[in-house]
Write a protein that holds these residues in place. Structure first.
Motif, PDB file in Angstrom:
ATOM      1  N   GLY A   1       0.935  -1.361   0.021  1.00 54.34           N
ATOM      2  CA  GLY A   1      -0.085   0.150  -0.075  1.00 54.34           C
ATOM      3  C   GLY A   1       0.953   1.177  -0.103  1.00 54.34           C
ATOM      4  N   SER A   2       1.956   1.205   0.837  1.00 59.99           N
ATOM      5  CA  SER A   2       2.668   2.463   0.820  1.00 59.99           C
ATOM      6  C   SER A   2       3.812   2.426  -0.275  1.00 59.99           C
ATOM      7  CB  SER A   2       3.699   2.407   2.078  1.00 59.99           C
ATOM      8  OG  SER A   2       3.204   2.650   3.299  1.00 59.99           O
ATOM      9  N   VAL A   3       4.505   1.359  -0.630  1.00 63.88           N
ATOM     10  CA  VAL A   3       5.379   1.322  -1.656  1.00 63.88           C
ATOM     11  C   VAL A   3       4.572   1.588  -3.173  1.00 63.88           C
ATOM     12  CG1 VAL A   3       7.041  -0.023  -2.786  1.00 63.88           C
ATOM     13  CG2 VAL A   3       7.099   0.068  -0.440  1.00 63.88           C
ATOM     14  N   GLY A   4       3.619   0.808  -3.372  1.00 61.59           N
ATOM     15  CA  GLY A   4       2.669   1.023  -4.611  1.00 61.59           C
ATOM     16  C   GLY A   4       2.384   2.269  -4.883  1.00 61.59           C
ATOM     17  N   GLY A   5       1.731   2.856  -3.821  1.00 59.27           N
ATOM     18  CA  GLY A   5       0.972   4.208  -4.049  1.00 59.27           C
ATOM     19  C   GLY A   5       1.857   5.425  -4.079  1.00 59.27           C
ATOM     20  N   GLY A   6       2.699   5.494  -2.961  1.00 61.77           N
ATOM     21  CA  GLY A   6       3.661   6.591  -2.642  1.00 61.77           C
ATOM     22  C   GLY A   6       5.083   6.586  -3.486  1.00 61.77           C
ATOM     23  N   LEU A   7       5.398   5.469  -4.100  1.00 60.86           N
ATOM     24  CA  LEU A   7       6.576   5.414  -4.578  1.00 60.86           C
ATOM     25  C   LEU A   7       6.522   5.203  -6.087  1.00 60.86           C
ATOM     26  CD1 LEU A   7       9.171   3.652  -2.286  1.00 60.86           C
ATOM     27  CD2 LEU A   7       8.795   5.831  -2.688  1.00 60.86           C
ATOM     28  N   PHE A   8       5.917   3.828  -6.334  1.00 59.25           N
ATOM     29  CA  PHE A   8       6.058   3.358  -7.656  1.00 59.25           C
ATOM     30  C   PHE A   8       5.028   4.237  -8.558  1.00 59.25           C
ATOM     31  CE2 PHE A   8       4.789   0.205 -10.851  1.00 59.25           C
ATOM     32  CZ  PHE A   8       6.190  -0.129 -11.472  1.00 59.25           C
ATOM     33  N   ARG A   9       3.796   4.264  -8.130  1.00 59.03           N
ATOM     34  CA  ARG A   9       2.847   5.124  -8.745  1.00 59.03           C
ATOM     35  C   ARG A   9       3.359   6.577  -8.919  1.00 59.03           C
ATOM     36  NH1 ARG A   9      -3.316   3.549  -7.935  1.00 59.03           N
ATOM     37  NH2 ARG A   9      -2.904   1.255  -7.853  1.00 59.03           N
ATOM     38  N   ALA A  10       3.810   6.949  -7.905  1.00 63.57           N
ATOM     39  CA  ALA A  10       4.396   8.504  -8.162  1.00 63.57           C
ATOM     40  C   ALA A  10       5.505   8.641  -9.045  1.00 63.57           C
ATOM     41  CB  ALA A  10       4.914   9.038  -6.574  1.00 63.57           C
ATOM     42  N   ILE A  11       6.237   7.697  -9.232  1.00 71.29           N
ATOM     43  CA  ILE A  11       7.303   7.975 -10.248  1.00 71.29           C
ATOM     44  C   ILE A  11       7.211   7.346 -11.465  1.00 71.29           C
ATOM     45  CG2 ILE A  11       9.882   7.684 -10.319  1.00 71.29           C
ATOM     46  CD1 ILE A  11       9.442   9.570  -8.195  1.00 71.29           C
ATOM     47  N   ILE A  12       7.068   5.686 -11.467  1.00 73.02           N
ATOM     48  CA  ILE A  12       6.936   5.123 -12.566  1.00 73.02           C
ATOM     49  C   ILE A  12       5.834   5.224 -13.331  1.00 73.02           C
ATOM     50  CG2 ILE A  12       7.465   2.788 -13.578  1.00 73.02           C
ATOM     51  CD1 ILE A  12      10.020   4.126 -12.916  1.00 73.02           C
TER      52      ILE A  12
END
Ligand SMILES: N[C@@H](CCC(=O)N[C@@H](CS)C(=O)NCC(=O)O)C(=O)O
Length: 225
Positions: free
Chosen positions: A108-119
């Motif tokens: 939930g954190s890594v997907g939304g806040g990192l991966f979606r935000a960048i990639i």
């Protein structure tokens, strides 16, 4: 070949299933459909409109499973060689807990806040949201890393001496973090980083990572792992 796996390779849940398939030596077809541009076929077999879904034609024409944990548990029963789940009752429960923790809160954190935000933003031709990703990494992710570090107890695997579903589920979202340019500090989380490097170097993970990096290399975001 009777098994088809539906779902884009960059999904941590799809990767989890692909690693289990590879570790068990099970041949499969891969349909890398995106949940954001779902095919009619995916809509018909995924009630939550999510990936992955596994179809096994040997079980009948409509035999599909629309969830990575259900898929991995099914594969374990059908192909028990190279077990990915511990047999001892408490170890089994612990493996399911670590899989659930990684799949739910952590992704939930890594997907939304990192991966979606960048990639994902970049793949959708939008600007990367570096402020959101930096804030997620600095303020939301460390408590997960502390827990993953502690639960290793300095060992090479979360449970016992062999790879289990717990290792695979914990290691998979870190590939997404690395795609987005984030990687844990080896000084602060030394056991976790050692574990991640060894797990991602296994042929099962390495093949997925190489394929994924090739697919997004045009974005110019350096892989951090
Ligand atoms: N519990 C599910 C979660 C699957 C999931 O959330 N997949 C994401 C891709 S990483 C998805 O399909 N998202 C599309 C959406 O939520 O609309 C599993 O383990 O398979």
């Amino acid at each position: 070949m009777t098994i088809t796996l539906y779902g884009a390779a960059l999904s941590p849940f799809v990767r989890k299933v692909r690693v289990v398939l590879a570790e068990k030596g099970i041949a499969y077809k891969h349909d890398p459909v995106s949940p954001f541009a779902p095919s009619e076929e995916l809509l018909a077999i995924s009630p939550l409109k999510r990936i992955p879904v596994l179809r096994d034609e040997s079980e009948g024409p409509d035999a599909t499973l629309p969830d990575s944990s259900a898929i991995c548990a099914y594969l374990e029963r059908k192909y028990p060689a190279m077990p990915m789940y511990p047999s001892q009752p408490f170890a089994y429960g612990r493996a399911l807990w670590l899989e659930e923790y990684a799949d739910s809160d952590f992704i939930g954190s890594v997907g939304g806040g990192l991966f979606r935000a960048i990639i994902v933003n970049r793949l959708m031709r939008k600007d990367a949201d570096h402020a959101l990703a930096d804030d997620t990494w600095a303020n939301k992710v460390p408590r997960f890393l502390d827990y993953f570090e502690k639960e290793l107890h300095g060992r090479a695997h979360y449970i016992g001496d062999t790879l289990t579903i717990a290792d695979i589920a914990v290691a998979s979202p870190f590939v997404n973090a690395a795609h987005a340019g984030y990687w844990p500090d080896a000084q602060r989380w030394p056991n976790l980083v050692r574990f991640l490097k060894a797990t991602h170097a296994r042929p099962s993970f390495a093949a997925c990572i190489a394929e994924e990096r090739k697919a997004i290399q045009g974005l110019g975001v350096p892989y951090a792992g």
